[in-house]
Design an enzyme around this catalytic site. Structure first.
Site, PDB file in Angstrom:
ATOM      1  N   HIS A   1      -9.267 -22.229   0.997  1.00 17.37           N
ATOM      2  CA  HIS A   1     -10.560 -21.784   1.528  1.00 17.37           C
ATOM      3  C   HIS A   1     -10.813 -20.322   1.213  1.00 17.37           C
ATOM      4  O   HIS A   1      -9.894 -19.493   1.190  1.00 17.37           O
ATOM      5  CB  HIS A   1     -10.676 -22.060   3.027  1.00 17.37           C
ATOM      6  CG  HIS A   1      -9.724 -21.327   3.906  1.00 17.37           C
ATOM      7  ND1 HIS A   1      -9.973 -20.051   4.386  1.00 17.37           N
ATOM      8  CD2 HIS A   1      -8.527 -21.678   4.430  1.00 17.37           C
ATOM      9  CE1 HIS A   1      -8.970 -19.662   5.175  1.00 17.37           C
ATOM     10  NE2 HIS A   1      -8.067 -20.632   5.201  1.00 17.37           N
TER      11      HIS A   1
ATOM     12  N   ASP B   1     -13.008 -18.230   2.940  1.00 12.35           N
ATOM     13  CA  ASP B   1     -13.359 -17.339   4.046  1.00 12.35           C
ATOM     14  C   ASP B   1     -12.124 -16.791   4.756  1.00 12.35           C
ATOM     15  O   ASP B   1     -11.038 -17.373   4.698  1.00 12.35           O
ATOM     16  CB  ASP B   1     -14.275 -18.041   5.054  1.00 12.35           C
ATOM     17  CG  ASP B   1     -13.620 -19.249   5.720  1.00 12.35           C
ATOM     18  OD1 ASP B   1     -12.947 -20.026   5.010  1.00 12.35           O
ATOM     19  OD2 ASP B   1     -13.782 -19.408   6.941  1.00 12.35           O
TER      20      ASP B   1
ATOM     21  N   ASP C   1      -4.108 -15.578   4.068  1.00  8.78           N
ATOM     22  CA  ASP C   1      -4.712 -16.813   4.566  1.00  8.78           C
ATOM     23  C   ASP C   1      -6.212 -16.735   4.280  1.00  8.78           C
ATOM     24  O   ASP C   1      -6.953 -16.151   5.048  1.00  8.78           O
ATOM     25  CB  ASP C   1      -4.442 -16.936   6.069  1.00  8.78           C
ATOM     26  CG  ASP C   1      -5.101 -18.146   6.720  1.00  8.78           C
ATOM     27  OD1 ASP C   1      -5.608 -19.020   5.992  1.00  8.78           O
ATOM     28  OD2 ASP C   1      -5.129 -18.187   7.955  1.00  8.78           O
TER      29      ASP C   1
ATOM     30  N   GLU D   1     -13.901 -22.436   6.581  1.00  8.16           N
ATOM     31  CA  GLU D   1     -12.772 -23.173   7.137  1.00  8.16           C
ATOM     32  C   GLU D   1     -12.366 -22.612   8.486  1.00  8.16           C
ATOM     33  O   GLU D   1     -12.021 -23.355   9.413  1.00  8.16           O
ATOM     34  CB  GLU D   1     -11.594 -23.115   6.151  1.00  8.16           C
ATOM     35  CG  GLU D   1     -10.429 -24.050   6.477  1.00  8.16           C
ATOM     36  CD  GLU D   1      -9.383 -23.443   7.399  1.00  8.16           C
ATOM     37  OE1 GLU D   1      -8.484 -24.171   7.828  1.00  8.16           O
ATOM     38  OE2 GLU D   1      -9.469 -22.228   7.696  1.00  8.16           O
ATOM     39  N   GLU D   2     -12.418 -21.295   8.601  1.00  8.19           N
ATOM     40  CA  GLU D   2     -11.908 -20.629   9.796  1.00  8.19           C
ATOM     41  C   GLU D   2     -12.787 -20.834  11.032  1.00  8.19           C
ATOM     42  O   GLU D   2     -12.360 -20.533  12.142  1.00  8.19           O
ATOM     43  CB  GLU D   2     -11.743 -19.124   9.532  1.00  8.19           C
ATOM     44  CG  GLU D   2     -10.714 -18.768   8.471  1.00  8.19           C
ATOM     45  CD  GLU D   2      -9.277 -18.958   8.933  1.00  8.19           C
ATOM     46  OE1 GLU D   2      -9.073 -19.531  10.025  1.00  8.19           O
ATOM     47  OE2 GLU D   2      -8.369 -18.536   8.201  1.00  8.19           O
TER      48      GLU D   2
ATOM     49  N   ASP E   1      -2.579 -23.963   2.348  1.00 13.21           N
ATOM     50  CA  ASP E   1      -3.154 -23.229   3.482  1.00 13.21           C
ATOM     51  C   ASP E   1      -2.302 -23.360   4.736  1.00 13.21           C
ATOM     52  O   ASP E   1      -2.815 -23.600   5.824  1.00 13.21           O
ATOM     53  CB  ASP E   1      -4.580 -23.736   3.750  1.00 13.21           C
ATOM     54  CG  ASP E   1      -5.283 -22.961   4.848  1.00 13.21           C
ATOM     55  OD1 ASP E   1      -4.945 -21.775   5.044  1.00 13.21           O
ATOM     56  OD2 ASP E   1      -6.159 -23.533   5.524  1.00 13.21           O
TER      57      ASP E   1
ATOM     58  N   HIS F   1      -3.988 -14.084  10.727  1.00  8.95           N
ATOM     59  CA  HIS F   1      -4.974 -13.721  11.751  1.00  8.95           C
ATOM     60  C   HIS F   1      -4.570 -12.472  12.526  1.00  8.95           C
ATOM     61  O   HIS F   1      -5.035 -12.264  13.639  1.00  8.95           O
ATOM     62  CB  HIS F   1      -5.238 -14.881  12.728  1.00  8.95           C
ATOM     63  CG  HIS F   1      -5.743 -16.122  12.096  1.00  8.95           C
ATOM     64  ND1 HIS F   1      -6.181 -17.207  12.824  1.00  8.95           N
ATOM     65  CD2 HIS F   1      -5.883 -16.483  10.793  1.00  8.95           C
ATOM     66  CE1 HIS F   1      -6.567 -18.179  12.009  1.00  8.95           C
ATOM     67  NE2 HIS F   1      -6.387 -17.754  10.765  1.00  8.95           N
TER      68      HIS F   1
END
Length: 365
Positions: A75, A77, A105, A138-139, A162, A343
């Site tokens: 992904h 984003d 990520d 995705e997030e 991922d 994150h």
């Protein structure tokens, strides 16, 4: 493989700001890079469906051998706005400068797809048809893959890059998720003059939560209430409380049972105190599960062993684009992509893992 080229490309990617719904700059670069590799590239209309500025990228390259059609996914984003990411290399690890996430990520996954395929093509590696999907949003709920038209894909199996953890980890199962939205409606009254005339939505919510089992339910199931909102003043009996939560399980029956339990806890508390409840349950994504003898797992194991690593099959507690694609009929597994602490400002990836992930893409062709 060209370690320096891989690292330089990764550093270039992480410096491109691409928060959810604002993937345009990264999407344009990746489209150019894929076309330079000989792919036919298109961008779908998923962006318009989620109010974003870019769609999913779908790319195809014809094979040169009678081998399976393989899909690679990652992904575009990032989990938060990340302007001005400043990557730092120290003792073979890549970090941010500590003020932002790194965005490995999932830019590690994107880097590996591009660099692994680039190396394979340069060396003339035999491969079947290759499909690449780089998703948006995705997030914020897998919105890119949810709006992906899989009729455009012909892959026999897919590998989503991922997952945090070492390269060689093979995610063989992941949970389904339900999200809950509760509105508890009581009755307002003056808290100091006539509290007897009110029905406290706060009290109802408290009793419901006290009687609700959440957290780690079992090895396959988790649940949580994460948002509670209500009240406007201390001298008013609160007449409205809103709660949001979730339940996840790799077992669909357990998920249904946990969902019913959480709803009943709120309904029972409301009935006890004369309040009303409105609720909604949304299915976020389906579960998937493959055993060790599944063709896709055996294929992944051979690829991991081919690059000299030890395969490690493992379940996951989170969802990914693999959940959505499995639900849409394409067998997919998620793969350990070498990053840790996603994150957070402590996010990092080793150069060794970044190179190994690129090698893995090449081995999967």
């Amino acid at each position: 493989m060209d370690m320096h080229g891989i690292v330089d490309y990764f550093l270039e990617l992480v410096k491109i700001d691409s928060p959810s719904k604002n993937e345009r700059a990264l999407a344009d670069k990746l489209k150019r890079d894929l076309m330079e590799l000989g792919f036919q590239v298109e961008e779908d209309d998923a962006g318009s469906k989620v109010n974003g500025n870019a769609g999913n990228i779908i790319a195809r390259l014809r094979g040169n051998a009678q081998k399976p059609t393989i899909l690679f996914g990652a992904h575009m984003d990032t989990v938060s706005k990340t302007p001005g990411i400043k990557p730092v290399i120290n003792n073979g690890k890549i970090f941010s400068d500590g003020t932002t996430i790194l965005s490995a990520d999932d830019k590690a996954g994107i880097c590996a797809v591009i660099q692994g395929i680039r190396s394979a093509l340069k060396e003339g590696v035999e491969h079947g048809d290759i499909e690449v999907v780089f998703t948006i949003c995705e997030e914020i709920g897998l919105k890119g893959s949810k709006n992906l038209d899989v009729k455009k894909l012909k892959a026999e199996m897919g590998f989503i890059l991922d997952s945090s953890g070492e390269v060689g980890k093979i995610i063989t199962s992941a949970p389904a998720q339900n999200k809950f939205y509760f509105k508890i409606k009581g009755k307002p009254a003056h808290a100091g003059v006539e509290p007897e005339k009110g029905i406290s939505a706060v009290k109802v919510a408290g009793v419901a939560l006290a009687n609700m089992n959440f957290g780690r339910i079992d090895q396959e199931t988790t649940a949580n209430i994460g948002i509670i909102k209500g009240g406007s003043a201390t001298n008013i009996i609160t007449d409205l409380v809103e709660m949001e939560g979730e339940a996840r399980s790799r077992n669909e029956e357990k998920l249904e049972k946990q969902t019913e339990h959480m709803i009943e806890a709120v309904k029972d508390a409301a009935e006890k105190y004369g309040a009303q409840v409105e609720y909604r349950v949304d299915s976020s994504y389906p579960a998937f599960k493959f055993d060790e003898n599944s063709p896709i797992v055996r294929y992944a194991v051979r690829a991991v062993e081919k690059i000299g690593l030890k395969p490690q099959a493992a379940p996951s507690g989170g969802g990914s684009d693999a959940n959505i694609l499995n639900g849409k009929g394409i067998p997919c597994i998620n793969m350990g992509s070498g990053f840790f602490n996603p994150h957070s400002p402590e996010e990092c990836i080793t150069i060794e893992n970044l190179v190994n992930l690129s090698k893995l893409v090449k081995a999967l062709l």
